[in-house]
Motif scaffolding. Sequence first.
Motif, short mmCIF file in Angstrom:
data_model
loop_
_atom_site.label_atom_id
_atom_site.label_comp_id
_atom_site.label_asym_id
_atom_site.label_seq_id
_atom_site.Cartn_x
_atom_site.Cartn_y
_atom_site.Cartn_z
N SER A 99 2.05 -9.01 -14.58
CA SER A 99 2.20 -7.84 -15.46
C SER A 99 3.65 -7.37 -15.58
N LYS A 100 4.54 -7.93 -14.75
CA LYS A 100 5.96 -7.54 -14.72
C LYS A 100 6.14 -6.08 -14.28
N LYS A 101 5.15 -5.52 -13.61
CA LYS A 101 5.26 -4.15 -13.11
C LYS A 101 5.88 -4.17 -11.71
N GLU A 102 6.72 -3.14 -11.47
CA GLU A 102 7.37 -3.01 -10.17
C GLU A 102 6.73 -1.86 -9.39
N PHE A 103 6.54 -2.08 -8.10
CA PHE A 103 5.91 -1.08 -7.24
C PHE A 103 6.72 -0.90 -5.97
N VAL A 104 6.59 0.29 -5.39
CA VAL A 104 7.10 0.54 -4.04
C VAL A 104 5.92 1.04 -3.23
N ASN A 105 5.62 0.35 -2.13
CA ASN A 105 4.54 0.75 -1.23
C ASN A 105 5.12 1.54 -0.07
N SER A 123 8.08 0.79 -12.57
CA SER A 123 8.45 -0.07 -13.70
C SER A 123 9.30 0.71 -14.70
N GLY A 124 10.34 0.09 -15.17
CA GLY A 124 11.17 0.68 -16.21
C GLY A 124 12.02 1.86 -15.75
N THR A 153 13.34 0.77 5.07
CA THR A 153 13.10 0.33 3.70
C THR A 153 13.71 -1.06 3.51
N ASP A 154 13.17 -1.79 2.55
CA ASP A 154 13.81 -3.07 2.25
C ASP A 154 15.05 -2.77 1.43
N ASN A 155 16.02 -3.65 1.49
CA ASN A 155 17.26 -3.41 0.73
C ASN A 155 17.29 -4.25 -0.54
N VAL A 156 16.16 -4.88 -0.86
CA VAL A 156 16.11 -5.72 -2.04
C VAL A 156 15.61 -4.92 -3.23
N GLY A 157 14.81 -3.90 -2.98
CA GLY A 157 14.22 -3.13 -4.08
C GLY A 157 12.90 -3.73 -4.48
N ALA A 158 12.48 -3.47 -5.66
CA ALA A 158 11.16 -3.91 -6.13
C ALA A 158 11.25 -5.23 -6.87
N SER A 159 11.92 -6.20 -6.32
CA SER A 159 11.99 -7.48 -7.02
C SER A 159 11.66 -8.64 -6.13
#
Length: 159
Positions: A99-105, A123-124, A153-159
Amino acid sequence: MTLKGMVKGMRNMLGRYIGKWFYNKGIHFDATNTPYFPPIVNAIQRAGPTIKPPTAYELSGPILDEEVDEVRNLIEEYKQRWPRTGITLMSAGWLNKVSKKEFVNFLAYFPKGTAFLSSKDVSGTKKDANFSVRLYDQIVEEVGDKHIVQFITDNVGAS
């Protein structure tokens, strides 16, 4: 046939049926090492041949609802201990490639284990310092800043 031979035959038959189910559904064999596997086998044995297994509807509906309620109650019980134990607030971003959606858990780690808190669709959203501050302020307010002893936190972000 001896009693020992009958028991061995029944155990083999049970293993074959369980095996077929594992193989057919691609269930990892390590699932037998969870604390939930022996009780299910015991419950089936106690239920006997007249009790029908749950349907897909029951598993995805009322039974799932009961399990969700049980987990929610357990997490609420754990939250009562957070003032004494504190928590580590953890976050990790991920991308749904379909879906190309980005999430943070967001998760809380504490002495009894780790609990999922929430997932935010980002996302966006422009991923700048203000974004991070707003996002983390929101979850810290939900959890309570006095309970957090560290934040990972991860340092990569939502990718």
